[in-house]
Design a protein around this motif. Structure first.
Motif, short mmCIF file in Angstrom:
data_model
loop_
_atom_site.label_atom_id
_atom_site.label_comp_id
_atom_site.label_asym_id
_atom_site.label_seq_id
_atom_site.Cartn_x
_atom_site.Cartn_y
_atom_site.Cartn_z
N ARG A 46 29.29 10.09 11.82
CA ARG A 46 28.51 9.15 11.01
C ARG A 46 28.28 9.71 9.60
NH1 ARG A 46 25.43 5.71 14.38
NH2 ARG A 46 26.70 5.23 16.23
N THR A 47 28.05 8.79 8.66
CA THR A 47 27.73 9.20 7.29
C THR A 47 26.36 9.88 7.27
OG1 THR A 47 29.02 7.38 6.38
CG2 THR A 47 27.39 8.39 4.94
N MET A 48 26.28 10.99 6.57
CA MET A 48 25.04 11.76 6.55
C MET A 48 24.29 11.57 5.24
SD MET A 48 25.97 15.37 8.39
CE MET A 48 27.17 15.84 7.18
N ARG A 49 23.03 11.93 5.26
CA ARG A 49 22.20 11.91 4.06
C ARG A 49 22.36 13.23 3.32
NH1 ARG A 49 15.67 12.50 3.81
NH2 ARG A 49 15.46 12.38 1.54
N TYR A 50 22.61 13.11 2.02
CA TYR A 50 22.76 14.31 1.19
C TYR A 50 21.39 14.75 0.70
CZ TYR A 50 24.38 17.38 -2.56
OH TYR A 50 24.60 18.46 -3.37
N LEU A 51 21.05 16.02 0.91
CA LEU A 51 19.73 16.53 0.54
C LEU A 51 19.73 17.22 -0.81
CD1 LEU A 51 18.68 18.08 3.97
CD2 LEU A 51 18.20 15.79 3.10
N GLY A 52 20.90 17.49 -1.36
CA GLY A 52 20.97 18.18 -2.65
C GLY A 52 20.34 19.55 -2.58
N ALA A 53 19.63 19.90 -3.66
CA ALA A 53 19.01 21.23 -3.73
C ALA A 53 17.57 21.20 -3.25
CB ALA A 53 19.08 21.75 -5.15
N ALA A 54 17.18 20.12 -2.56
CA ALA A 54 15.78 19.96 -2.17
C ALA A 54 15.27 21.11 -1.32
CB ALA A 54 15.61 18.64 -1.41
N THR A 55 16.13 21.72 -0.52
CA THR A 55 15.68 22.76 0.40
C THR A 55 15.81 24.17 -0.16
OG1 THR A 55 17.87 22.80 1.41
CG2 THR A 55 16.24 21.34 2.40
N GLU A 56 16.35 24.32 -1.37
CA GLU A 56 16.54 25.67 -1.89
C GLU A 56 15.98 25.88 -3.29
OE1 GLU A 56 20.65 26.67 -2.57
OE2 GLU A 56 21.18 24.61 -3.04
N VAL A 57 15.56 24.82 -3.95
CA VAL A 57 15.05 24.98 -5.31
C VAL A 57 13.72 25.73 -5.28
CG1 VAL A 57 13.91 22.73 -5.24
CG2 VAL A 57 14.46 23.76 -7.42
N GLU A 58 13.55 26.67 -6.21
CA GLU A 58 12.33 27.45 -6.24
C GLU A 58 11.22 26.68 -6.95
OE1 GLU A 58 12.72 31.06 -8.40
OE2 GLU A 58 13.87 30.16 -10.03
N PRO A 59 9.96 26.89 -6.59
CA PRO A 59 8.85 26.17 -7.21
C PRO A 59 8.81 26.40 -8.73
CG PRO A 59 8.12 27.34 -5.25
CD PRO A 59 9.51 27.81 -5.53
N PHE A 60 8.33 25.39 -9.46
CA PHE A 60 8.36 25.47 -10.92
C PHE A 60 7.48 26.60 -11.44
CE2 PHE A 60 4.61 22.83 -10.30
CZ PHE A 60 3.75 23.25 -11.29
N TRP A 61 6.41 26.95 -10.71
CA TRP A 61 5.52 28.00 -11.21
C TRP A 61 6.16 29.40 -11.14
CZ3 TRP A 61 4.27 24.75 -7.09
CH2 TRP A 61 4.41 25.29 -5.81
N LEU A 62 7.31 29.50 -10.48
CA LEU A 62 8.03 30.77 -10.46
C LEU A 62 9.08 30.84 -11.58
CD1 LEU A 62 8.61 31.24 -6.61
CD2 LEU A 62 6.79 32.19 -8.04
N ARG A 63 9.19 29.78 -12.35
CA ARG A 63 10.20 29.71 -13.41
C ARG A 63 9.57 29.59 -14.79
NH1 ARG A 63 15.44 27.99 -12.20
NH2 ARG A 63 15.46 26.98 -14.25
N LEU A 64 8.32 29.97 -14.94
CA LEU A 64 7.63 29.76 -16.21
C LEU A 64 8.35 30.43 -17.37
CD1 LEU A 64 3.88 30.07 -15.15
CD2 LEU A 64 5.21 28.01 -15.59
N SER A 65 8.86 31.64 -17.16
CA SER A 65 9.54 32.33 -18.25
C SER A 65 10.79 31.57 -18.69
CB SER A 65 9.92 33.75 -17.81
OG SER A 65 10.82 33.72 -16.71
N ARG A 66 11.48 30.91 -17.75
CA ARG A 66 12.67 30.14 -18.09
C ARG A 66 12.30 28.88 -18.86
NH1 ARG A 66 16.22 30.60 -12.46
NH2 ARG A 66 15.91 32.84 -12.17
N PHE A 67 11.16 28.29 -18.53
CA PHE A 67 10.71 27.13 -19.29
C PHE A 67 10.45 27.50 -20.75
CE2 PHE A 67 9.00 25.59 -15.03
CZ PHE A 67 10.05 24.72 -14.83
#
Length: 492
Positions: A46-67
């Motif tokens: 059957r055709t599956m649902r694509y989850l993208g990076a939803a399960t591996e993206v790091e929280p935004f508060w851990l990327r403040l320096s990159r922002f």
């Protein structure tokens, strides 16, 4: 909810089958098309649902320096510089005002493109051309209409409902402003961006991180305002004005990148899927690699304990590619682990050829031992394969096993062209392994009677001289290794 792969715990899931209720990582789905978000479940089809990076993206508060670093990439710096400094050199006439206004529109168009670009999984800024080419300038007007609509809503609340409801509406409008910007950037709809139900749904699905982001945005706004006020108070207006514009533009890009990343982080909750675009394969063929699909099927079925199915997969793969060393190795390891002697016996010819070609002495010895233990009468029926296997064992100093293979060779394969090479090898084994010189000489003489090849006869004479002097039987100097010795003059 973040899910791991069913077969690889710890690896983030990228696909979900609603029928089987299983999650799969990228390694389990090498033939799926992540760009088109299409993949078929390996179990039910059957055709599956694509989850993208939803399960591996790091929280935004851990990327403040990159922002904070985001606006200082080359593309956004060029946009900011053009939109900030070009107006300084324009005359204060109608043309100058028009150009300045167009540049302001381009800057805001670029900032809204940043939200969508980030939400789609691009962690690098969009190119400079995004600000000055194509459509999208209307979004600035739409944002202005959103602001006007919000103010009108607050005023209307005060007129018709009283001051307290107006304060509540104003508080919600201020709180929902980042959500409104995100909705507008993704949907390009004024109605959707001011719909209280849309905004409340977005905020509730993101949850408390939305309020955390809101706090960061307030701090950034205060910091930007303080820096601009300091510049205006302590610097010459000719410097303070462009510096304030530069700081304001930088802050805006940083803010909009954070909003886009929040959408990217909570994509599953918000009902869409995107992935880190820089990490996707660049070619379609790599996504549909049949070999990787077979590897994934083998891996999953091994973990499910479906060993018969794995054996069938390997046999089908070997029908398409008979000499594939990876599949032969997997077939051998599976049969050996299962103690499936029948499979080993059925495939022993192709397994031995693979082992010999890759000089796998221990595997040859193990396979022959297992087969002989199961069937004491087991014999390899291919004379050339017998000689090649014995040759490998000889060069690994496994002399007894080599002699077992070559026992009664002329009786088993009468008239074979391999008789002379086989008995030259027997002679070398007896001489070099057991120092039985007389027996070695006898076998060499028998080998000489079994061939008319001049080069091989010369080699036999060389070996006879060495055996009479009780020296190790060495091949001709022209040979450069075991394989060369086998082909040259029948020396093994």
């Amino acid at each position: 909810m973040k899910n791991d792969c069913h077969y690889h715990p710890g690896d983030p899931a990228k696909w979900h089958c609603r029928e089987c209720q299983l999650h799969y990582c990228s390694a389990c789905m090498p033939d799926a098309d992540a760009r088109r978000q299409h993949g078929l479940c390996p179990h039910c089809g059957r055709t599956m649902r694509y989850l993208g990076a939803a399960t591996e993206v790091e929280p935004f508060w851990l990327r403040l320096s990159r922002f904070f670093r985001y606006p200082f990439h080359a593309d956004p710096l060029i946009v900011i510089a053009v939109c900030t400094f070009v107006p300084l050199f324009l005359q204060q006439d109608i043309l100058g005002v028009v150009i300045s206004f167009v540049l302001l529109l381009a800057l805001f168009k670029y900032t809204y493109a940043v939200i969508r670009h980030t939400a789609e999984g691009h962690m690098k800024p969009p190119p400079v051309a995004t600000a000055y080419t194509g459509e999208g300038f209307a979004i600035v007007i739409q944002q202005l209409l959103v602001f006007v609509a919000m103010v009108a809503l607050v005023v209307a609340s005060g007129i018709f409902l009283g001051p307290l409801p107006a304060m509540v509406v104003a508080a919600f409008a201020i709180l929902a402003l980042p959500a409104s910007i995100m909705v507008l950037a993704m949907e390009h709809s004024v109605v959707a961006a001011i719909n209280p139900l849309n905004l409340a749904t977005l905020i509730s699905r993101i949850g408390w991180p939305y309020f955390l982001l809101y706090g960061f945005l307030i701090l950034l706004t205060l910091a930007s305002g303080a820096a601009q006020e300091f510049a205006a108070s302590h610097l010459d207006p000719a410097i303070a004005q462009p510096l304030a514009g530069f700081l304001n533009s930088t802050y805006t890009l940083m803010l909009f990148h954070m909003l886009g990343y929040l959408l990217f982080q909570y994509q599953e909750e918000l009902g869409f899927a995107s992935d880190f675009q820089e990490d996707l394969p660049t070619t379609e063929s790599s996504q549909r690699d049949r070999t990787r699909r077979v590897d994934a099927d083998i891996d999953m079925n091994l973990k499910e304990g479906n060993y018969n199915l794995v054996a069938g997969i390997l046999e089908e793969a070997l029908k398409r590619d008979t000499h594939n060393p990876i599949r032969l190795s997997q077939l051998y390891q599976l049969a050996l682990a299962r103690n499936d002697v029948q499979d080993l016996a059925r495939h022993h010819v192709k397994l031995l050829r693979w082992m010999i070609a890759h000089r796998k002495h221990q595997e040859v010895r193990t396979l022959l031992t297992v087969l002989a233990r199961h069937d004491p009468d087991f014999r390899i029926q291919d004379p050339e394969l017998v000689v090649d296997a014995a040759d490998l064992l000889f060069h690994q100093q496994d002399y007894r096993q080599a002699l077992r293979l070559l026992k009664d060779f002329h009786k088993r394969f009468p008239g074979s062209e391999q008789i002379a090479p086989a008995y030259i090898l027997v002679a070398r084994t007896l001489a070099n392994g057991f120092e039985q010189w007389e027996k070695a000489i006898s076998f060499l003489r028998f080998a000489g009677k079994s061939t008319t090849d001049e080069q091989r006869l010369q080699a036999i004479n060389t070996y006879l001289e060495q055996a009479k002097r009780q020296e190790p039987l060495k091949g001709p100097r022209a040979s450069f290794g075991p394989a060369a010795e086998t082909k040259q003059a029948g020396s093994f």
